[in-house]
Design a protein around this motif. Structure first.
Motif, mmCIF file in Angstrom:
data_model
loop_
_atom_site.group_PDB
_atom_site.id
_atom_site.type_symbol
_atom_site.label_atom_id
_atom_site.label_comp_id
_atom_site.label_asym_id
_atom_site.label_seq_id
_atom_site.Cartn_x
_atom_site.Cartn_y
_atom_site.Cartn_z
ATOM 1 N N LEU A 33 4.580 8.821 -14.062
ATOM 2 C CA LEU A 33 3.954 9.026 -12.757
ATOM 3 C C LEU A 33 4.863 9.751 -11.773
ATOM 4 C CD1 LEU A 33 2.249 5.535 -12.356
ATOM 5 C CD2 LEU A 33 1.097 7.717 -12.716
ATOM 6 N N VAL A 34 6.110 9.959 -12.129
ATOM 7 C CA VAL A 34 7.063 10.560 -11.193
ATOM 8 C C VAL A 34 6.658 11.979 -10.806
ATOM 9 C CG1 VAL A 34 9.438 11.338 -10.865
ATOM 10 C CG2 VAL A 34 8.997 9.132 -11.956
ATOM 11 N N LEU A 35 6.463 12.843 -11.793
ATOM 12 C CA LEU A 35 6.161 14.242 -11.489
ATOM 13 C C LEU A 35 4.752 14.451 -10.937
ATOM 14 C CD1 LEU A 35 8.098 16.135 -14.303
ATOM 15 C CD2 LEU A 35 8.739 15.718 -11.934
ATOM 16 N N PRO A 36 3.730 13.723 -11.409
ATOM 17 C CA PRO A 36 2.435 13.835 -10.730
ATOM 18 C C PRO A 36 2.506 13.435 -9.252
ATOM 19 C CG PRO A 36 2.123 12.903 -12.900
ATOM 20 C CD PRO A 36 3.613 12.971 -12.679
ATOM 21 N N ALA A 37 3.230 12.356 -8.950
ATOM 22 C CA ALA A 37 3.382 11.945 -7.552
ATOM 23 C C ALA A 37 4.144 13.004 -6.759
ATOM 24 C CB ALA A 37 4.102 10.601 -7.465
ATOM 25 N N ALA A 38 5.158 13.604 -7.376
ATOM 26 C CA ALA A 38 5.911 14.669 -6.710
ATOM 27 C C ALA A 38 5.013 15.870 -6.421
ATOM 28 C CB ALA A 38 7.100 15.090 -7.573
ATOM 29 N N ALA A 39 4.122 16.201 -7.358
ATOM 30 C CA ALA A 39 3.183 17.305 -7.143
ATOM 31 C C ALA A 39 2.280 17.006 -5.953
ATOM 32 C CB ALA A 39 2.357 17.542 -8.405
ATOM 33 N N GLY A 40 1.776 15.781 -5.877
ATOM 34 C CA GLY A 40 0.931 15.410 -4.750
ATOM 35 C C GLY A 40 1.662 15.507 -3.425
ATOM 36 N N LEU A 41 2.914 15.061 -3.398
ATOM 37 C CA LEU A 41 3.709 15.118 -2.170
ATOM 38 C C LEU A 41 4.020 16.556 -1.770
ATOM 39 C CD1 LEU A 41 6.133 12.161 -2.914
ATOM 40 C CD2 LEU A 41 4.624 12.319 -0.924
ATOM 41 N N LEU A 42 4.359 17.392 -2.740
ATOM 42 C CA LEU A 42 4.694 18.788 -2.443
ATOM 43 C C LEU A 42 3.501 19.558 -1.898
ATOM 44 C CD1 LEU A 42 6.984 19.896 -5.408
ATOM 45 C CD2 LEU A 42 7.583 19.934 -2.985
ATOM 46 N N LEU A 43 2.339 19.307 -2.480
ATOM 47 C CA LEU A 43 1.149 20.076 -2.118
ATOM 48 C C LEU A 43 0.287 19.371 -1.082
ATOM 49 C CD1 LEU A 43 0.178 21.287 -5.700
ATOM 50 C CD2 LEU A 43 1.360 22.581 -3.915
ATOM 51 N N ARG A 44 0.649 18.122 -0.722
ATOM 52 C CA ARG A 44 -0.185 17.326 0.166
ATOM 53 C C ARG A 44 -1.619 17.307 -0.370
ATOM 54 N NH1 ARG A 44 4.182 15.803 1.579
ATOM 55 N NH2 ARG A 44 4.956 15.678 3.706
ATOM 56 N N SER A 45 -1.741 17.061 -1.671
ATOM 57 C CA SER A 45 -3.024 17.120 -2.359
ATOM 58 C C SER A 45 -3.185 15.934 -3.291
ATOM 59 C CB SER A 45 -3.130 18.427 -3.155
ATOM 60 O OG SER A 45 -4.179 18.380 -4.097
ATOM 61 N N TRP A 46 -4.178 15.097 -3.038
ATOM 62 C CA TRP A 46 -4.391 13.947 -3.918
ATOM 63 C C TRP A 46 -4.864 14.392 -5.299
ATOM 64 C CZ3 TRP A 46 -8.981 12.617 -6.256
ATOM 65 C CH2 TRP A 46 -10.146 13.238 -5.782
ATOM 66 N N THR A 47 -5.560 15.529 -5.370
ATOM 67 C CA THR A 47 -6.035 16.017 -6.671
ATOM 68 C C THR A 47 -4.904 16.534 -7.544
ATOM 69 O OG1 THR A 47 -6.518 18.191 -5.710
ATOM 70 C CG2 THR A 47 -8.325 16.617 -5.803
ATOM 71 N N ALA A 48 -3.765 16.862 -6.933
ATOM 72 C CA ALA A 48 -2.637 17.366 -7.711
ATOM 73 C C ALA A 48 -2.101 16.308 -8.675
ATOM 74 C CB ALA A 48 -1.516 17.839 -6.787
ATOM 75 N N LEU A 49 -2.265 15.030 -8.336
ATOM 76 C CA LEU A 49 -1.757 13.960 -9.214
ATOM 77 C C LEU A 49 -2.484 13.932 -10.558
ATOM 78 C CD1 LEU A 49 -1.140 12.751 -6.110
ATOM 79 C CD2 LEU A 49 -0.430 10.804 -7.486
ATOM 80 N N PRO A 50 -3.814 13.742 -10.576
ATOM 81 C CA PRO A 50 -4.487 13.735 -11.883
ATOM 82 C C PRO A 50 -4.443 15.079 -12.592
ATOM 83 C CG PRO A 50 -6.091 13.653 -10.095
ATOM 84 C CD PRO A 50 -4.751 13.430 -9.477
ATOM 85 N N LEU A 51 -4.421 16.185 -11.847
ATOM 86 C CA LEU A 51 -4.356 17.498 -12.493
ATOM 87 C C LEU A 51 -3.021 17.688 -13.213
ATOM 88 C CD1 LEU A 51 -6.076 19.881 -9.919
ATOM 89 C CD2 LEU A 51 -6.900 19.225 -12.178
ATOM 90 N N THR A 52 -1.936 17.243 -12.593
ATOM 91 C CA THR A 52 -0.628 17.337 -13.236
ATOM 92 C C THR A 52 -0.593 16.476 -14.493
ATOM 93 O OG1 THR A 52 0.441 17.727 -11.098
ATOM 94 C CG2 THR A 52 1.858 17.036 -12.913
ATOM 95 N N SER A 53 -1.162 15.285 -14.414
ATOM 96 C CA SER A 53 -1.224 14.412 -15.592
ATOM 97 C C SER A 53 -2.097 15.018 -16.686
ATOM 98 C CB SER A 53 -1.766 13.034 -15.192
ATOM 99 O OG SER A 53 -0.856 12.365 -14.360
ATOM 100 N N PHE A 54 -3.158 15.708 -16.288
ATOM 101 C CA PHE A 54 -4.019 16.367 -17.279
ATOM 102 C C PHE A 54 -3.246 17.446 -18.032
ATOM 103 C CE2 PHE A 54 -6.737 19.927 -18.477
ATOM 104 C CZ PHE A 54 -7.661 19.299 -19.299
#
Length: 208
Positions: free
Chosen positions: A80-101
């Motif tokens: 979950l570290v990098l998906p959460a980092a993606a969400g924080l960087l982009l200020r995007s909640w969708t970035a979390l599941p997309l990164t995991s996908f």
């Protein structure tokens, strides 16, 4: 001149700002494409890095899972570290599941979970993202991240139950696994914040 609040890639968190204006007499689509492309590149890059880590750690995590459900729950938050980092960087909640996908799509051929890697990775990050969205997308709020981490931990816990041998089931074990999931997910969120802070210091700043 009209007011607008267009934020590509994470419109679920958009808010109209009084001082934000768009001149319709001038084309404005090209900058939006660039922002969207940057967002997708960040998601793809972090997802690919996470996939490499997932594959590299598979022998270790598999051994831990066979030895102890509690031990596996303690290390499960690494995904979950990098998906959460993606969400924080982009200020995007969708970035979390997309990164995991992206991670699951690249790593599942090499994982013992196979196609089950998709729900195992995506559902916890989706739970975190949806919690962030439901609480107003206030990315700097520690209280909201606590709720989001708890949501991700409970989701991970529920997903893990079917793979635990019924012979091991006991109240103490189930509570220990849940506690380990909470600790692991909370640690993942803290590491993601530290990583984004380091990136910000290096000149890669979050959006918004």
């Amino acid at each position: 001149m009209i007011t607008a609040a267009s934020r590509p890639f994470h419109r679920g968190c958009a808010r109209i700002r009084k001082n934000q204006r768009v001149d319709l007499s001038r084309p404005s689509r090209q900058p939006s494409r660039r922002v969207s492309s940057r967002s997708l590149l960040i998601v793809a890059a972090l997802g690919a890095i996470d996939a490499i880590l997932t594959v590299a750690l598979t022998p270790v995590t598999t051994s831990i899972a066979l030895a102890s459900p509690v031990g596996y729950a303690l290390v499960g938050g690494v995904h979950l570290v990098l998906p959460a980092a993606a969400g924080l960087l982009l200020r995007s909640w969708t970035a979390l599941p997309l990164t995991s996908f992206v991670t699951a799509a690249l790593a599942f051929p090499f994982s013992v979970l196979g196609i089950l890697l998709f729900p195992a990775l995506i559902l916890p990050s989706l739970a975190i993202g949806l919690t962030i969205r439901a609480t107003g997308c206030r990315w700097a709020s520690r209280g909201r991240w606590v709720l989001a981490a708890l949501s991700g931990a409970v989701t991970s816990y529920l997903i893990s139950l079917p793979v635990i041998s019924p012979d091991l089931f006991s109240t103490s074990l189930l509570l220990a696994v849940l506690t380990a999931r909470v600790v692991s997910t909370g640690a993942a969120a803290a590491i993601a914040h530290a990583l984004v802070a380091a990136l910000t210091t290096a000149g890669i700043r979050p959006r918004g």
